[in-house]
Design a protein around this motif. Structure first.
Motif, short mmCIF file in Angstrom:
data_model
loop_
_atom_site.label_atom_id
_atom_site.label_comp_id
_atom_site.label_asym_id
_atom_site.label_seq_id
_atom_site.Cartn_x
_atom_site.Cartn_y
_atom_site.Cartn_z
N ASN A 185 -0.95 -14.79 -1.50
CA ASN A 185 -1.14 -13.34 -1.54
C ASN A 185 -0.08 -12.65 -2.38
O ASN A 185 1.09 -13.02 -2.37
N SER A 222 -0.07 -6.16 11.55
CA SER A 222 -1.13 -6.80 10.76
C SER A 222 -1.14 -8.30 10.95
O SER A 222 -2.19 -8.92 11.13
N LEU A 263 2.96 -14.83 1.53
CA LEU A 263 2.81 -13.41 1.25
C LEU A 263 3.85 -12.96 0.23
O LEU A 263 5.05 -13.14 0.44
N ARG A 305 -3.98 -5.33 6.85
CA ARG A 305 -4.71 -6.57 7.11
C ARG A 305 -5.15 -7.23 5.80
O ARG A 305 -5.58 -6.58 4.87
N LEU A 306 -5.05 -8.56 5.80
CA LEU A 306 -5.45 -9.36 4.65
C LEU A 306 -6.42 -10.48 5.01
O LEU A 306 -7.19 -10.92 4.17
N VAL A 358 -5.37 -14.25 -2.67
CA VAL A 358 -5.77 -13.11 -1.85
C VAL A 358 -5.00 -11.88 -2.31
O VAL A 358 -3.88 -11.63 -1.86
N GLU A 371 1.69 0.04 -5.11
CA GLU A 371 0.68 -1.03 -5.11
C GLU A 371 0.08 -1.23 -6.49
O GLU A 371 -0.24 -2.35 -6.89
N GLY A 389 -3.79 -8.10 -2.56
CA GLY A 389 -3.74 -6.98 -1.64
C GLY A 389 -2.35 -6.78 -1.09
O GLY A 389 -1.46 -7.62 -1.25
N SER A 390 -2.14 -5.66 -0.42
CA SER A 390 -0.84 -5.34 0.17
C SER A 390 -0.68 -6.00 1.52
O SER A 390 -1.58 -5.95 2.36
N PHE A 391 0.49 -6.62 1.74
CA PHE A 391 0.73 -7.19 3.08
C PHE A 391 1.13 -6.12 4.09
O PHE A 391 1.35 -6.42 5.25
N GLU A 395 -3.68 -11.59 12.84
CA GLU A 395 -4.18 -12.70 12.01
C GLU A 395 -3.65 -14.07 12.41
O GLU A 395 -4.27 -15.09 12.10
N SER A 443 0.81 -1.21 0.00
CA SER A 443 0.00 0.00 0.00
C SER A 443 0.84 1.26 0.00
O SER A 443 1.89 1.32 0.62
#
Length: 378
Positions: free
Chosen positions: A108, A222, A71, A155-156, A148, A18, A150-152, A226, A2
């Protein structure tokens, strides 16, 4: 990764990492799938840490469903190779005593990643996990694979849903180009260079270090939300052995890329101002920096922190090794370079880069340092 970490008082970064950063897609000659052998070697360095940690987590927690996340999985053959090793190692713990758990595998990467190439290999992946024909089919592990995006650096996954997390050759990529690389007139302070070098002002290394600490702390927070208590993370990233930022092992390939751009500038192919305005969202931390952020965040106990040195010119054939390194760098960075400079310069740039890397390897060994870390959720 991100770009939401930008400080409001700083000028905007030169790229939205990103949206831009991704390994070269597909299976063509310049794709990441065809040019990721160096990353495979670095993954092999930490394979025993990964499989031992996964076995320990399963033996300790005995979940009916073992959930693991990779990730920064990227694409190509490396994307599922370590997952296969993890599933096999956990299934082996159960062999002869109980059925293996179901495996939920969460792959991810950034939304621009070539997930299609990964999923096209799913039949081959599941076929490799089947036991021999004379074995009990009940021992075959059931694997449920998901992507999945998204940025690590955020939160993922749902809270307390992961038993095991791994990440390879990803955390040295920052969420953004660091703020603080412009002077009071908004001019670049690291002219002619795109990363920390021996000629960079101290402010450059300080800006990169601050950004890494900010990003890595967010990554830890993050994952802390999880990962279940007793779960583990194994991460590896490019790094440096000492505290000195201008470590030749870490700056050499970047300096050669800057030299390649200088050659294009001298030929009138690209403008110097365009080169001066480009900075890479990359940072190679020391073990000390990693340990400090783990201690400061406080949710994980560090079990292992180890540096591995790799000789990139190990085959003895400078021309072959030079091309391997150059193609690997191209597969990783082409998306960002094309975004900033356009597509026209890429072939000429990496032709020159291959020439410079090869010439360097004819004179000396070119090495890199990888740091492997094992963390347990408290």
């Amino acid at each position: 990764m991100s770009s939401s970490l930008q400080c409001p008082d700083d000028p905007a970064p030169s790229m939205n990492v990103e949206a831009v950063l991704h390994m070269k897609e597909g299976v063509g000659e310049t794709s990441y799938a065809k040019n990721s052998t160096l990353q495979k070697k670095s993954m092999d360095n930490v394979k025993s840490l990964v499989t031992e940690s996964a076995r320990d987590v399963y033996a300790s927690l005995k979940p009916e469903r073992f959930t693991l996340a990779d990730l920064g999985c990227s694409s190509g053959t490396n994307a599922l190779g370590m997952v296969e090793e993890i599933v096999r190692s956990v299934a082996e713990v159960c062999r002869g005593s109980s059925p293996p758990p179901e495996f939920s595998v969460l792959l991810n990467d950034l939304p621009t990643n070539d997930f299609n190439t990964i999923f096209s290999r799913l039949p081959e992946f599941t076929g490799k996990l089947k036991t021999d024909g004379d074995a009990d089919a009940g021992d075959d592990p059931m694997v449920f694979l998901s992507g999945v995006p998204g940025s690590f650096y955020g939160r993922l996954f749902p809270s307390k849903s992961l038993h095991f997390v791994c990440s390879f050759s990803s955390l040295h990529w920052l969420s953004q180009v660091p703020p603080g690389l412009l002077d009071e007139t908004n001019g670049p302070v690291n002219k002619g260079k795109m990363f920390i070098s021996s000629t960079s002002p101290p402010a450059v290394a300080a800006a990169y270090s601050r950004q890494f600490r900010r990003d890595f702390s967010l990554f830890l927070r993050s994952r802390a939300a999880e990962v279940v208590a007793g779960g583990r993370m194994v991460v590896s990233m490019l790094g440096r052995e000492g505290e000195r930022h201008a470590d030749r092992n870490k700056t050499l390939l970047w300096d050669l890329l800057s030299e390649s751009f200088a050659a294009l500038v001298s030929q009138g192919v690209v403008e110097q101002g365009k080169v001066d305005a480009y900075d890479a969202p990359f940072y190679a931390p020391s073990i000390g920096e990693i340990e400090e952020e783990v201690r400061r965040e406080g949710s994980f106990r560090m079990e292992v922190a180890r540096a591995y040195e790799a000789n990139l010119s190990g085959s003895g054939d400078a021309r072959k090794d030079g091309r391997t390194v150059s193609m690997a760098v191209r597969a990783i960075q082409e998306s960002m370079l094309r975004h900033h400079f356009g597509t026209e310069i890429v072939d000429a740039l990496f032709a020159k880069y291959t020439e410079l890397v090869t010439a360097t390897m004819e004179r000396e060994e070119v090495k890199s340092v990888q740091i492997g870390v094992v963390l347990t959720r408290l």
